[in-house]
Design a protein around this motif. Sequence first.
Motif, PDB file in Angstrom:
ATOM      1  N   GLU A   1       0.795  -1.224   0.000  1.00 64.70           N
ATOM      2  CA  GLU A   1       0.000   0.000   0.000  1.00 64.70           C
ATOM      3  C   GLU A   1       0.830   1.276   0.000  1.00 64.70           C
ATOM      4  OE1 GLU A   1      -2.667  -0.224   3.265  1.00 64.70           O
ATOM      5  OE2 GLU A   1      -3.651  -2.046   2.559  1.00 64.70           O
ATOM      6  N   TYR A   2       2.094   1.202   0.366  1.00 68.67           N
ATOM      7  CA  TYR A   2       2.901   2.418   0.474  1.00 68.67           C
ATOM      8  C   TYR A   2       4.380   2.077   0.441  1.00 68.67           C
ATOM      9  CZ  TYR A   2       3.638   0.989   5.335  1.00 68.67           C
ATOM     10  OH  TYR A   2       3.988   0.285   6.461  1.00 68.67           O
TER      11      TYR A   2
ATOM     12  N   PRO B   1       1.922   6.832   0.618  1.00 69.98           N
ATOM     13  CA  PRO B   1       0.927   5.994  -0.076  1.00 69.98           C
ATOM     14  C   PRO B   1       1.073   6.133  -1.583  1.00 69.98           C
ATOM     15  CG  PRO B   1      -0.089   7.324   1.659  1.00 69.98           C
ATOM     16  CD  PRO B   1       1.287   7.855   1.461  1.00 69.98           C
TER      17      PRO B   1
ATOM     18  N   THR C   1      -4.037  -4.050  -1.186  1.00 69.32           N
ATOM     19  CA  THR C   1      -3.323  -2.859  -1.629  1.00 69.32           C
ATOM     20  C   THR C   1      -4.280  -1.679  -1.658  1.00 69.32           C
ATOM     21  OG1 THR C   1      -2.040  -1.869  -3.447  1.00 69.32           O
ATOM     22  CG2 THR C   1      -3.770  -3.417  -4.040  1.00 69.32           C
ATOM     23  N   SER C   2      -3.719  -0.483  -1.574  1.00 71.34           N
ATOM     24  CA  SER C   2      -4.522   0.735  -1.646  1.00 71.34           C
ATOM     25  C   SER C   2      -4.668   1.240  -3.081  1.00 71.34           C
ATOM     26  CB  SER C   2      -3.871   1.835  -0.791  1.00 71.34           C
ATOM     27  OG  SER C   2      -2.561   2.133  -1.258  1.00 71.34           O
ATOM     28  N   GLU C   3      -4.032   0.558  -4.039  1.00 74.64           N
ATOM     29  CA  GLU C   3      -4.069   0.970  -5.433  1.00 74.64           C
ATOM     30  C   GLU C   3      -5.391   0.521  -6.057  1.00 74.64           C
ATOM     31  OE1 GLU C   3      -4.088   2.307  -8.634  1.00 74.64           O
ATOM     32  OE2 GLU C   3      -2.026   2.636  -7.966  1.00 74.64           O
ATOM     33  N   PRO C   4      -6.312   1.441  -6.402  1.00 75.33           N
ATOM     34  CA  PRO C   4      -7.646   1.060  -6.892  1.00 75.33           C
ATOM     35  C   PRO C   4      -7.645   0.453  -8.290  1.00 75.33           C
ATOM     36  CG  PRO C   4      -7.361   3.438  -7.032  1.00 75.33           C
ATOM     37  CD  PRO C   4      -6.153   2.914  -6.316  1.00 75.33           C
TER      38      PRO C   4
END
Length: 310
Positions: free
Chosen positions: A130-131, A172, A278-281
């Motif tokens: 995520e970062y 992020p 992951t925070s990547e959409p």
Amino acid sequence: MNTNIRCGGILRNSNGNVSLDSDISSESDSCVWYISVTNNNRIHLNFRTFTMKNSRSCNSSSLSIYDGTPLGSSSIGDLCRTRTREFISSSNSISIVYSRANREAGLEFYATYYSTDNDNQNVSLSCYSEYMKARISLSYLQALEYSSDNIFLNDPQCRPQVVSGWAEFHIPYGRCLTVKQVENDTITYTNTLFTGSADTIVYRKKLGLTLKCRMYQDTVVEGIYSADDIIKNTFIQYGLFSANLTFFQSWNYIYPVNQYPYYVALNQHLYLQAALLTSEPDLVVFLDTCVASPDEFDFTRNVYYIVHNG
């Protein structure tokens, strides 16, 4: 812990072994072993044995070593063409690639590896799902006549925390003006760490660190930094995406299976959920291959393909 993968795979232990016998190599056209250890470490790879079978030239079969990922880094050795049997990575990742052009050719090898701390003591970079986390030593900044108040990212609002003598940034992938770029088989996330000061009278060395996390297929990350003026360097790190694979007991996906091995009956419906943490959409999970085998120790021969190459 030693790890022995029959033909390719991802190895995450800090030390282990990799091997390939001639029977397996004669059944496979290509295999890739990707070794990724703790961030800010280096890998020492040593081939104890290497023998080619039924190969008249290096074009029949080969075993290549890459300083990182097979497609995203440079080759540092080809065991058929050179006598070198020991390799040291420049970062925390190294790849072994076996390929065969002649169906009658093959080879076998046995190699061991271990990891050691990197030499850099002033800057570290770790890449997660995520970062990215960048750390710079406060004593190093002080030697350049700066403090944690004088370092910035692309987005000046993203500030570091001071942790045990380090200025630490958590960056992020979707924030702090991090730039995303799709390149061949990788996704690269880039940000910049630089120094600045309101003091216009006293000249100071400028520091510019380009931070990159490069995700390659199943999870490769690369971090690179370089500095302006006298201070110039390159720093590469690799890492892995985190994913979750869970069986459920029914179609509503409420009750997960927690005890393994999970025994099922013939023609029984299976409910399986895969998630990428992951925070990547923009990233999605893609099921490439799913097989069933009557032998729990062999998923390469006599298997039943449920999904094959997507």
